[in-house]
Design a protein around this motif. Structure first.
Motif, PDB file in Angstrom:
ATOM      1  N   GLU A  60      47.386 -37.658 -24.323  1.00 47.79           N
ATOM      2  CA  GLU A  60      46.478 -37.579 -23.183  1.00 47.79           C
ATOM      3  C   GLU A  60      46.043 -36.145 -22.897  1.00 47.79           C
ATOM      4  O   GLU A  60      44.970 -35.906 -22.335  1.00 47.79           O
ATOM      5  N   ASP A  61      46.907 -35.161 -23.247  1.00 45.03           N
ATOM      6  CA  ASP A  61      46.566 -33.772 -22.942  1.00 45.03           C
ATOM      7  C   ASP A  61      45.354 -33.289 -23.733  1.00 45.03           C
ATOM      8  O   ASP A  61      44.677 -32.339 -23.335  1.00 45.03           O
ATOM      9  N   PHE A  62      45.108 -33.939 -24.918  1.00 44.45           N
ATOM     10  CA  PHE A  62      43.948 -33.512 -25.714  1.00 44.45           C
ATOM     11  C   PHE A  62      42.631 -33.848 -25.000  1.00 44.45           C
ATOM     12  O   PHE A  62      41.604 -33.234 -25.277  1.00 44.45           O
ATOM     13  N   TYR A  63      42.661 -34.848 -24.135  1.00 49.42           N
ATOM     14  CA  TYR A  63      41.443 -35.262 -23.453  1.00 49.42           C
ATOM     15  C   TYR A  63      41.219 -34.510 -22.129  1.00 49.42           C
ATOM     16  O   TYR A  63      40.204 -34.727 -21.485  1.00 49.42           O
ATOM     17  N   ARG A  64      42.147 -33.678 -21.750  1.00 49.44           N
ATOM     18  CA  ARG A  64      41.994 -32.890 -20.531  1.00 49.44           C
ATOM     19  C   ARG A  64      41.256 -31.574 -20.858  1.00 49.44           C
ATOM     20  O   ARG A  64      41.431 -31.013 -21.933  1.00 49.44           O
ATOM     21  N   LYS A  65      40.474 -31.123 -19.891  1.00 48.09           N
ATOM     22  CA  LYS A  65      39.696 -29.897 -20.068  1.00 48.09           C
ATOM     23  C   LYS A  65      40.580 -28.693 -19.764  1.00 48.09           C
ATOM     24  O   LYS A  65      40.840 -28.352 -18.627  1.00 48.09           O
ATOM     25  N   ARG A  66      41.064 -28.066 -20.835  1.00 43.18           N
ATOM     26  CA  ARG A  66      41.912 -26.870 -20.691  1.00 43.18           C
ATOM     27  C   ARG A  66      41.336 -25.776 -21.577  1.00 43.18           C
ATOM     28  O   ARG A  66      41.128 -25.997 -22.767  1.00 43.18           O
ATOM     29  N   PHE A  67      41.086 -24.627 -20.985  1.00 41.27           N
ATOM     30  CA  PHE A  67      40.518 -23.511 -21.741  1.00 41.27           C
ATOM     31  C   PHE A  67      41.290 -22.235 -21.433  1.00 41.27           C
ATOM     32  O   PHE A  67      41.897 -22.068 -20.366  1.00 41.27           O
ATOM     33  N   ILE A  68      41.250 -21.335 -22.391  1.00 40.64           N
ATOM     34  CA  ILE A  68      41.682 -19.958 -22.182  1.00 40.64           C
ATOM     35  C   ILE A  68      40.446 -19.086 -22.360  1.00 40.64           C
ATOM     36  O   ILE A  68      39.532 -19.410 -23.130  1.00 40.64           O
ATOM     37  N   TYR A  69      40.380 -17.980 -21.628  1.00 45.78           N
ATOM     38  CA  TYR A  69      39.154 -17.175 -21.553  1.00 45.78           C
ATOM     39  C   TYR A  69      39.451 -15.747 -21.999  1.00 45.78           C
ATOM     40  O   TYR A  69      40.564 -15.220 -21.815  1.00 45.78           O
ATOM     41  N   GLN A  70      38.435 -15.127 -22.597  1.00 40.82           N
ATOM     42  CA  GLN A  70      38.548 -13.724 -22.966  1.00 40.82           C
ATOM     43  C   GLN A  70      37.175 -13.061 -22.806  1.00 40.82           C
ATOM     44  O   GLN A  70      36.138 -13.708 -22.791  1.00 40.82           O
ATOM     45  N   LEU A  71      37.193 -11.750 -22.687  1.00 42.83           N
ATOM     46  CA  LEU A  71      35.963 -10.979 -22.508  1.00 42.83           C
ATOM     47  C   LEU A  71      35.120 -11.009 -23.777  1.00 42.83           C
ATOM     48  O   LEU A  71      35.648 -10.929 -24.892  1.00 42.83           O
ATOM     49  N   THR A  72      33.814 -11.109 -23.602  1.00 45.55           N
ATOM     50  CA  THR A  72      32.913 -10.881 -24.720  1.00 45.55           C
ATOM     51  C   THR A  72      32.492  -9.413 -24.732  1.00 45.55           C
ATOM     52  O   THR A  72      32.695  -8.678 -23.755  1.00 45.55           O
ATOM     53  N   GLN A  73      31.913  -8.988 -25.843  1.00 46.86           N
ATOM     54  CA  GLN A  73      31.478  -7.606 -25.945  1.00 46.86           C
ATOM     55  C   GLN A  73      30.375  -7.301 -24.927  1.00 46.86           C
ATOM     56  O   GLN A  73      30.371  -6.242 -24.298  1.00 46.86           O
ATOM     57  N   ALA A  74      29.462  -8.249 -24.770  1.00 47.74           N
ATOM     58  CA  ALA A  74      28.396  -8.047 -23.795  1.00 47.74           C
ATOM     59  C   ALA A  74      28.934  -8.023 -22.361  1.00 47.74           C
ATOM     60  O   ALA A  74      28.496  -7.223 -21.528  1.00 47.74           O
ATOM     61  N   GLY A  75      29.900  -8.899 -22.056  1.00 49.56           N
ATOM     62  CA  GLY A  75      30.478  -8.912 -20.720  1.00 49.56           C
ATOM     63  C   GLY A  75      31.214  -7.633 -20.394  1.00 49.56           C
ATOM     64  O   GLY A  75      31.129  -7.112 -19.274  1.00 49.56           O
ATOM     65  N   GLU A  76      31.965  -7.129 -21.375  1.00 53.70           N
ATOM     66  CA  GLU A  76      32.680  -5.870 -21.149  1.00 53.70           C
ATOM     67  C   GLU A  76      31.707  -4.719 -20.921  1.00 53.70           C
ATOM     68  O   GLU A  76      31.905  -3.878 -20.035  1.00 53.70           O
ATOM     69  N   ALA A  77      30.637  -4.672 -21.715  1.00 50.28           N
ATOM     70  CA  ALA A  77      29.644  -3.602 -21.546  1.00 50.28           C
ATOM     71  C   ALA A  77      28.973  -3.696 -20.179  1.00 50.28           C
ATOM     72  O   ALA A  77      28.744  -2.675 -19.507  1.00 50.28           O
ATOM     73  N   ALA A  78      28.640  -4.899 -19.741  1.00 51.51           N
ATOM     74  CA  ALA A  78      27.996  -5.068 -18.440  1.00 51.51           C
ATOM     75  C   ALA A  78      28.916  -4.636 -17.310  1.00 51.51           C
ATOM     76  O   ALA A  78      28.490  -3.967 -16.357  1.00 51.51           O
ATOM     77  N   GLU A  79      30.191  -4.989 -17.394  1.00 51.11           N
ATOM     78  CA  GLU A  79      31.125  -4.621 -16.339  1.00 51.11           C
ATOM     79  C   GLU A  79      31.347  -3.111 -16.303  1.00 51.11           C
ATOM     80  O   GLU A  79      31.452  -2.504 -15.228  1.00 51.11           O
ATOM     81  N   GLN A  80      31.441  -2.484 -17.470  1.00 54.88           N
ATOM     82  CA  GLN A  80      31.595  -1.033 -17.504  1.00 54.88           C
ATOM     83  C   GLN A  80      30.367  -0.338 -16.921  1.00 54.88           C
ATOM     84  O   GLN A  80      30.480   0.676 -16.223  1.00 54.88           O
ATOM     85  N   ALA A  81      29.168  -0.890 -17.208  1.00 53.86           N
ATOM     86  CA  ALA A  81      27.946  -0.307 -16.645  1.00 53.86           C
ATOM     87  C   ALA A  81      27.929  -0.437 -15.126  1.00 53.86           C
ATOM     88  O   ALA A  81      27.564   0.500 -14.412  1.00 53.86           O
ATOM     89  N   LEU A  82      28.338  -1.599 -14.614  1.00 52.58           N
ATOM     90  CA  LEU A  82      28.379  -1.769 -13.160  1.00 52.58           C
ATOM     91  C   LEU A  82      29.419  -0.859 -12.516  1.00 52.58           C
ATOM     92  O   LEU A  82      29.192  -0.329 -11.426  1.00 52.58           O
ATOM     93  N   SER A  83      30.548  -0.671 -13.187  1.00 52.30           N
ATOM     94  CA  SER A  83      31.570   0.222 -12.646  1.00 52.30           C
ATOM     95  C   SER A  83      31.065   1.656 -12.593  1.00 52.30           C
ATOM     96  O   SER A  83      31.299   2.385 -11.619  1.00 52.30           O
ATOM     97  N   ALA A  84      30.363   2.082 -13.657  1.00 56.54           N
ATOM     98  CA  ALA A  84      29.797   3.431 -13.657  1.00 56.54           C
ATOM     99  C   ALA A  84      28.752   3.580 -12.559  1.00 56.54           C
ATOM    100  O   ALA A  84      28.655   4.617 -11.896  1.00 56.54           O
TER     101      ALA A  84
END
Length: 511
Positions: free
Chosen positions: A72-96
């Motif tokens: 049953e666990d295979f049918y449940r929506k479970r994800f793990i997340y990680q930063l993309t290169q574009a997301g990291e660049a955007a966040e660094q730009a906003l921080s700057a």
């Protein structure tokens, strides 16, 4: 975007996890990493934010199969997340961007001392050239330290003056905080101005010594050659040339910051003037704040208060009473409004549209009917004899008219002549000539070669024709010499020829 703050905190949690070398985060990990005061009520809110960031490309979602223990666990929506290169660049730009936007800067007097020290070190290295080749490593390090301190000084000064202007404009500053801060700020400005005056002149002299006989050029070439030493084969010469251009640009910026040139003030002088001007502006802000705290108000504040009173009035009768008290505007037949009048009106109201003939008559005292005032007037003052003053004014007017007539006679030309032939004029005639010339030039339009204008009082006429020979006219006066392009001119005194004409708005004759 309503959830922008939550998205920024979620992205901040991923950046913080990356610094700890964590690659993937589960929703419950992100939920626990959020600050308690900004943490949502449940994990589902965080999951929705994560899914939105995945849709925008800031995060990547991968199926989480590490905790599957049943089918049953295979049918449940479970994800793990990680930063993309574009997301990291955007966040660094906003921080700057956030860092630069909130930066207050500083006036670094210590940097001025460091610049003096590095310039003296460069002078010592330049003196070694007479005995042999200067040390390239020491030269490069000294120039690097010099430019680094100078760039920090210029950038911090720019940021500080920007934040100072925001403080002066009272943008987002509390009154109590500003009053406690202004004394320290003024002392800070005065100390930096004093250091800038003393050290800025010393820096300008050191820059001048380094630029004598091309000393600084040799040092800049040494630094450029050392930077290009590690260039790839075949690119050494071009790399050295580019490096030399960069060093020349840096040195030019440093020199322009401290040394004034013809038609251009140095940035140090402009900064000093701006800092000096900020002190009286700060004092003006303090005076304004004190006036506000003392309860002083302007007309707009009074009207806003009055409008609030009208809005808070319980009924129309109270509003009418407030209107009478505030403005004193009553119907014309109500010569006086006192307590008795108000009582009679309350007992027997009379509409403002009631005609005079149908209104209740008013009893007027004999004193008011006789003198127009309720007050008994005393003896009137004697009329002052001003015949002597009027006589004196008449004499002055006659004298001025005589002087103006003499000036008109001096200016009047016998036919057409050159401006250069007018010779020497007294101050009164020269002033009248300038008025005539201004009237003529006001009617001049592109492509015109001649114009005619009349003075505002209609007593003088001037005809002006341009010359193409390039000659220039000089008219001497006791106050100096008037110079300009020569023209053909004809000035006519219309009061003597009997041709006085009215002048229109543009100074042209009106028939």
């Amino acid at each position: 975007m309503p959830n922008a703050a939550l998205y920024r905190r979620v992205m901040g949690a991923f950046l913080a996890a990356k610094e700890r070398f964590a690659v993937h985060l589960r929703p419950e990990d992100v939920f626990a990493a959020l600050p308690p005061e900004h943490r949502p009520a449940d994990v589902d809110t965080v999951v929705k934010a994560l899914d939105s960031l995945v849709d925008w490309g800031n995060l990547r979602a991968d199926p989480d199969t590490s905790r599957v223990t049943a089918v049953e666990d295979f049918y449940r929506k479970r994800f793990i997340y990680q930063l993309t290169q574009a997301g990291e660049a955007a966040e660094q730009a906003l921080s700057a961007y956030d860092e630069a936007l909130g930066r207050s800067g500083a006036l670094q007097a210590v940097a001025l001392h460091d610049i003096v020290t590095q310039l003296r070190a460069l002078l010592v290295l330049a003196a070694e050239r007479e005995e042999g080749e200067p040390d390239a490593a020491k030269t490069h390090l000294a120039l690097s330290a010099l430019t680094s301190r100078f760039e920090a000084l210029a950038e911090n000064a720019r940021a500080f003056m920007g934040s100072l202007q925001r403080t002066i404009d009272l943008h987002g500053v509390e009154v109590e905080v500003f009053l406690a801060y202004k004394d320290r700020l003024i002392q800070y400005l005065e100390r930096f101005i004093q250091d800038l005056i003393t050290l800025g002149g010393r820096i300008a002299l050191l820059i001048g010594e380094l630029e004598e006989q091309g000393r600084v050029g040799v040092l800049l070439r040494l630094a450029a050659a050392r930077e290009a030493a590690d260039a790839a084969p075949g690119e050494a010469e071009s790399a050295e040339a580019r490096a030399y251009e960069r060093w020349v640009a840096r040195w030019s910026g440093l020199a322009a910051w401290f040394v004034s040139a013809e038609g251009r003030e140095s940035q140090a002088r402009l900064l000093r003037g701006r800092a000096l001007g900020a002190i009286p502006q700060l004092l003006a802000v303090v005076r304004q704040l004190n006036e506000r705290r003392a309860g002083r108000s302007d007309r707009s504040a009074d009207f806003r208060t009055l409008a609030r009173w009208f809005a808070e009035a319980p009924d129309d009768a109270a509003r009418h009473q407030l209107w009478r008290a505030a403005f004193g505007l009553y119907p014309a037949r109500h010569l006086t409004v006192d307590a008795d009048t108000l009582d009679r009106r309350a007992a027997r109201p009379v509409a403002a549209s009631t005609p005079w003939a149908e209104a209740e008559p008013l009893r007027i005292s004999p004193q008011l009917r006789r003198t127009g005032s309720y007050e008994r007037r005393g003896r009137t003052r004697r009329v002052q004899d001003r015949s002597e003053q009027r006589k004196r004014l008449a004499e002055i007017a006659v004298q001025q008219a005589r002087e103006i007539a003499t000036a008109r006679a001096v200016l009047a030309t016998d036919g057409t002549t050159r401006l250069s032939a007018l010779g020497e004029l007294d101050p009164l005639a020269f002033g009248l000539f300038l008025q005539l010339l201004g009237d003529a030039l006001a009617t001049w339009r592109p492509g015109m070669t001649a114009t005619v204008a009349t003075s505002n009082d209609g007593t003088m006429e001037i005809r002006l024709t341009a010359l193409t020979d390039g000659t220039r006219a000089r008219i001497r006066t006791p106050g100096g010499t008037f110079r300009g392009p020569d023209h053909l001119v004809e000035i006519t005194d219309l009061t003597r020829t009997g041709r006085t004409r009215a002048a229109g708005p543009s100074g042209r004759e009106q028939s």
